[in-house]
Design an enzyme around this catalytic site. Structure first.
Site, mmCIF file in Angstrom:
data_model
loop_
_atom_site.group_PDB
_atom_site.id
_atom_site.type_symbol
_atom_site.label_atom_id
_atom_site.label_comp_id
_atom_site.label_asym_id
_atom_site.label_seq_id
_atom_site.Cartn_x
_atom_site.Cartn_y
_atom_site.Cartn_z
ATOM 1 N N GLU A 1 0.870 -1.260 0.272
ATOM 2 C CA GLU A 1 -0.108 0.328 -0.371
ATOM 3 C C GLU A 1 0.953 1.230 -0.047
ATOM 4 O O GLU A 1 1.887 1.676 0.081
ATOM 5 C CB GLU A 1 -0.465 -0.180 1.140
ATOM 6 C CG GLU A 1 -0.274 0.527 3.058
ATOM 7 C CD GLU A 1 -0.230 -0.172 4.108
ATOM 8 O OE1 GLU A 1 -2.099 -0.243 3.731
ATOM 9 O OE2 GLU A 1 -0.854 0.648 4.383
ATOM 10 N N HIS B 1 5.087 6.952 8.006
ATOM 11 C CA HIS B 1 5.730 5.790 9.045
ATOM 12 C C HIS B 1 6.381 5.562 9.713
ATOM 13 O O HIS B 1 7.633 5.804 9.010
ATOM 14 C CB HIS B 1 5.174 3.977 8.599
ATOM 15 C CG HIS B 1 4.098 4.293 8.216
ATOM 16 N ND1 HIS B 1 2.821 3.645 9.251
ATOM 17 C CD2 HIS B 1 3.834 2.778 7.380
ATOM 18 C CE1 HIS B 1 1.278 3.268 8.630
ATOM 19 N NE2 HIS B 1 1.897 2.933 7.361
ATOM 20 N N HIS C 1 -0.123 5.454 0.720
ATOM 21 C CA HIS C 1 -0.735 7.141 1.526
ATOM 22 C C HIS C 1 -0.147 7.603 2.051
ATOM 23 O O HIS C 1 1.331 8.129 2.029
ATOM 24 C CB HIS C 1 -0.949 6.233 3.274
ATOM 25 C CG HIS C 1 -0.659 5.494 4.160
ATOM 26 N ND1 HIS C 1 0.750 5.700 4.672
ATOM 27 C CD2 HIS C 1 -0.403 4.205 3.865
ATOM 28 C CE1 HIS C 1 0.938 4.607 5.335
ATOM 29 N NE2 HIS C 1 0.612 3.648 4.593
ATOM 30 N N HIS D 1 4.441 0.279 0.252
ATOM 31 C CA HIS D 1 5.452 -0.076 0.816
ATOM 32 C C HIS D 1 4.748 -1.460 1.980
ATOM 33 O O HIS D 1 3.760 -2.027 1.401
ATOM 34 C CB HIS D 1 5.795 0.664 2.696
ATOM 35 C CG HIS D 1 4.451 0.617 2.982
ATOM 36 N ND1 HIS D 1 3.915 1.889 2.410
ATOM 37 C CD2 HIS D 1 3.863 0.921 4.124
ATOM 38 C CE1 HIS D 1 3.318 2.397 3.287
ATOM 39 N NE2 HIS D 1 2.724 1.208 4.298
ATOM 40 N N CYS E 1 4.459 0.294 15.344
ATOM 41 C CA CYS E 1 4.817 1.340 13.918
ATOM 42 C C CYS E 1 3.946 2.347 14.504
ATOM 43 O O CYS E 1 2.784 2.534 15.096
ATOM 44 C CB CYS E 1 3.745 0.395 12.762
ATOM 45 S SG CYS E 1 3.224 1.746 11.181
HETATM 46 MN MN MN Z 1 1.311 1.786 5.331
#
Ligand code: MN
Length: 158
Positions: free
Chosen positions: A66, A72, A68, A106, A120
Site C-alpha cells: 500500500e 510510518h 498513503h 511498502h 509502527c
Molecule cells: Mn502503511
C-alpha cells in the site's frame, strides 16, 4: 483524579502481548491482500497526535502492499524478514529502524522460520491507504528484485 490515576500501566505478558491490549485482525478492509498478521494498538489517546501499534506476522506472513500520504516510523521488535520500500527490498532484523515516506509503496514480510513483529508509529489522523493498480504493479515489477519479493507471496495460495 490525580495525574497518577490517569496513567496507564499495561504490564508485558510475554510473547509480544500486553495486559488490556486486544489482539485484533490486521485490517477490516477486504480488498487488501495480506496474510497471517495481527494488530495491537498500544497507544491511542486524544491527547496524543500519534498512535503506536504493534503488528505481528506469523512465519511467511505479510502486510498489505500500500501507499498513503501519512508516514510510518517502524521498529522491528522480533523476528527477521524483508520490507519493500519504494523500489528497494531491505533485510530487517530486531531493533532496526525504518521510515516509510509519504506516498511510498511498502510491504513487510516475515521469513518462513519465525514470526516477525514491529512497532509502527503513525499520525492519529491519517488518510486511507491506496492499493496498487495493475499498472502500479507492472511498474514495480520492472525492478527484478521487487518482482522477486512480490512473487514470494503470489507463488503460494494465500
Ligand atoms: Mn502503511
Amino acid at each position: 483524579m490525580t495525574d497518577s490515576d490517569r496513567a496507564l500501566h499495561r504490564p508485558a505478558l510475554g510473547d509480544a502481548r500486553w495486559e488490556g491490549v486486544e489482539c485484533r485482525p490486521y485490517k477490516e478492509d477486504e480488498r487488501a491482500l495480506f496474510k497471517a498478521i495481527t494488530r495491537q494498538v498500544l497507544f491511542s489517546d486524544p491527547a496524543l497526535q500519534g498512535e503506536l501499534r504493534y503488528f505481528e506476522m506469523a512465519p511467511g506472513g505479510f502486510s498489505t502492499l500500500e501507499r498513503h500520504e501519512h508516514m510510518h516510523g517502524v521498529m522491528i521488535l522480533r523476528g527477521h524478514g524483508q520490507c519493500l520500500i519504494g523500489d528497494t527490498v531491505r533485510e530487517v532484523a530486531p531493533h532496526d529502524l525504518v521510515t516509510i515516506p509519504a506516498w511510498t509503496w511498502h510491504q513487510f514480510r516475515a521469513t518462513r522460520e519465525e514470526p516477525m513483529g514491529f512497532l509502527c508509529m503513525v499520525n492519529a489522523e491519517r488518510d486511507k491507504p491506496q492499493l496498487p493498480t495493475e499498472g502500479d504493479l507492472a511498474a514495480l515489477r520492472a525492478n527484478p528484485a521487487v518482482a522477486a519479493f512480490l512473487d514470494i507471496g503470489t507463488a503460494e495460495k494465500v
